[in-house]
Design an enzyme around this catalytic site. Sequence first.
Site, PDB file in Angstrom:
ATOM      1  N   GLY A 210      48.346  46.070  50.776  1.00  0.00           N
ATOM      2  CA  GLY A 210      47.822  45.230  49.648  1.00  0.00           C
ATOM      3  C   GLY A 210      46.678  44.749  49.507  1.00  0.00           C
ATOM      4  N   PRO A 212      43.232  42.275  49.469  1.00  0.00           N
ATOM      5  CG  PRO A 212      41.208  42.442  50.075  1.00  0.00           C
ATOM      6  CD  PRO A 212      41.971  42.989  49.105  1.00  0.00           C
ATOM      7  CB  THR A 217      47.871  37.311  57.299  1.00  0.00           C
ATOM      8  OG1 THR A 217      46.934  38.111  57.345  1.00  0.00           O
ATOM      9  CG2 THR A 217      47.834  36.532  58.839  1.00  0.00           C
ATOM     10  CD  GLU A 432      29.395  33.691  26.566  1.00  0.00           C
ATOM     11  OE1 GLU A 432      30.669  33.869  26.490  1.00  0.00           O
ATOM     12  OE2 GLU A 432      28.574  34.226  27.294  1.00  0.00           O
ATOM     13  CG  HIS A 435      32.053  37.987  24.576  1.00  0.00           C
ATOM     14  ND1 HIS A 435      32.109  39.468  24.767  1.00  0.00           N
ATOM     15  CD2 HIS A 435      30.838  37.556  25.184  1.00  0.00           C
ATOM     16  CE1 HIS A 435      31.093  39.896  25.456  1.00  0.00           C
ATOM     17  NE2 HIS A 435      30.419  38.733  25.928  1.00  0.00           N
ATOM     18  CG  ASP A 508      29.385  41.018  28.532  1.00  0.00           C
ATOM     19  OD1 ASP A 508      29.995  40.238  29.291  1.00  0.00           O
ATOM     20  OD2 ASP A 508      28.589  40.705  27.294  1.00  0.00           O
TER      21      ASP A 508
END
Length: 609
Positions: A210, A212, A217, A432, A435, A508
């Site tokens: 998988g 990181p 672990t 912004e 967007h 972008d």
Amino acid sequence: MNRLNSNHNRKTPKPLMYYYGLVLITVLIINLVVMPMVQSRQIIVTSYSEFIESVESDKVEQVQFSDTEIKYVIEVDGKPRVFKTGVVDNPSLPEKLQEKGIKYGAVIPETPNVFLSLLLSYGLPILFFSFIGRQIRKNMANRIGAGGLNIHGQNSAKVYKPDKDKKTFEDVAGQEEAKESLNEIIDYLNNPKKYEEVGAKCPTGVLLVGPPGTGKTLMAKAVAGEADVPFFSISGSEFVEMFVGRGAAKVRELFDQASKQAPCIVFIDEIDTIGKSRANQFSTNDEREQTLNQLLTEMDGFEANKGVIILAATNRPEVLDPALLRPGRFDRQVRMELPDLIGREDILKVHLKNVKTDSNIDVNLIARMTAGASGAQLANIVNEAALRSVRIGNNVVTTTDLVESVETVIAGAEKKNAILSEEEKRIVAYHEIGHALVAAKQTDSAPVQKITIVPRTSGALGYTMQVDEGEKSLVSKKDAYQRLEVLCGGRAAEEVVFNSITTGASNDIEKATEIARNMVTRYGMSENFGMMALETGGNAYLGQRGQSNCSPETARLVDEEVRDIIAKAYENAKKILIDNREILDELSDYLLEKETITGEEFMAILNKK
Ligand code: ADP
Ligand code: MG
Ligand code: ZN
């Protein structure tokens, strides 16, 4: 904590370089200082005329001739010193010596200094090197444990102790599928009889695969905790970093110890460091290969049902040597995926348990804000939030702390001292809002969570955070287009309003290009190629690009289509903004004034019209 403990490393072994340094310095000192000193005390070279002078003035006591030189003794400060000079053809010399009553031709006794010089030039270095050698071997024994006992005869047996800090499945949130497939192993470790009776063999090797930070672990530890068996863990890189030739010994040692403590779990983290495919490599790495071979041998040596289960973790399953993956070795793979919405919520809850929180904390909101974050990132977000609450003198973690730390972890911390000019700020605000407005105008598109023009340390000048209502596993062609349009919205707003473009859209552009390229080469969303894979391989987890497997002409067509897809999205975005120019201005002005606005504020202005 997840390394092998030994009862032997009371002293940290000194690095090898330390000894090399010592050797070098000693050799230098011997050569530059001691040797000249010894030699100068031994024999002093003089000129022939000085010699004759000394003879004349009755200082010389003895003279010895040889073919090439004349050695003579003079008493200096009450001690005889030896001088030497070259030979000059002077037949009257013996006569003169006779006259002065000087003994000549006699053998001059060896001075004790000669012995000293021999000792210094040979004896000391020999002693020294044998000392260094011993230190190095000790050092090595320290690092590799009992493997070192063959080297120097001294028994430095080392016991690999299992890790102590115990984890259970409760510590691992989400990952239900992984837990399910690992349950069988736990069940086997708990009562092997059941399996033996039926004649079933438990898998010896399980590979956790998988991206990181997804808790591989952690999961391995939890399996050991659930089964309540000893847990031996070592990281693949530890095998390789060691002294040449010791990797294989360490593998042997590890398995030796493990089989003595069976049933138990051996965990090899980052196995790709030793288990890389041996095929198609220009230079072979003998050390790694030996270690890998030893690992394979050890795994074969285990009879099934001996009770030693080997777990390994990697985020690069595609590079592993096929020999590692064949039946009887790591024949079972368990996938650990990035958490979905519910998974993220659970992970946040697990970690929030360890900090003091406000009673009405909105975990769901944070989970929705963090689409694509890994477990490790979520753990980090909780920690950042806790740090923030301390920093601002609050004694509990609030939802605001969490929201802020999402941005810290995912978008980089707010840059407090970046100063933008008014004009720049205006451009960023429009960018912004561009967007956000495109996103809001697309019926299916996720609403905006937060918009800000406070610069981040990551370099982003502004930031539009979108929140998905639900989780999307399948992205439709329409979705992909809409995402592209939203990405184009920033640059489009700049063009519509200022009729100029800035460098602010580079990120972008990068993202848009990646989406468009994947649409064409991987997802079969292209008009020209349809369902034709034009790119293969690459590590999806690490975001690597795959290998293009098409002819150069096709590659050119791909590039053209990518360009067309983006151009089309850009035109759509621009159209949306032109059609809503009034609201674009109003929203941008509002953002410019407030610097940060929430999704609700945004929607309120948008719906007013
Ligand atoms: P990996 O080995 O896959 O890179 P780790 O096991 O080292 O990831 O995970 C790092 C940390 O992230 C863990 O110690 C834990 O705090 C957190 N974490 C990751 N996944 C989860 C999860 N599913 N549940 C709870 N914590 C998690
Ligand atoms: Mg790990
Ligand atoms: Zn942008």
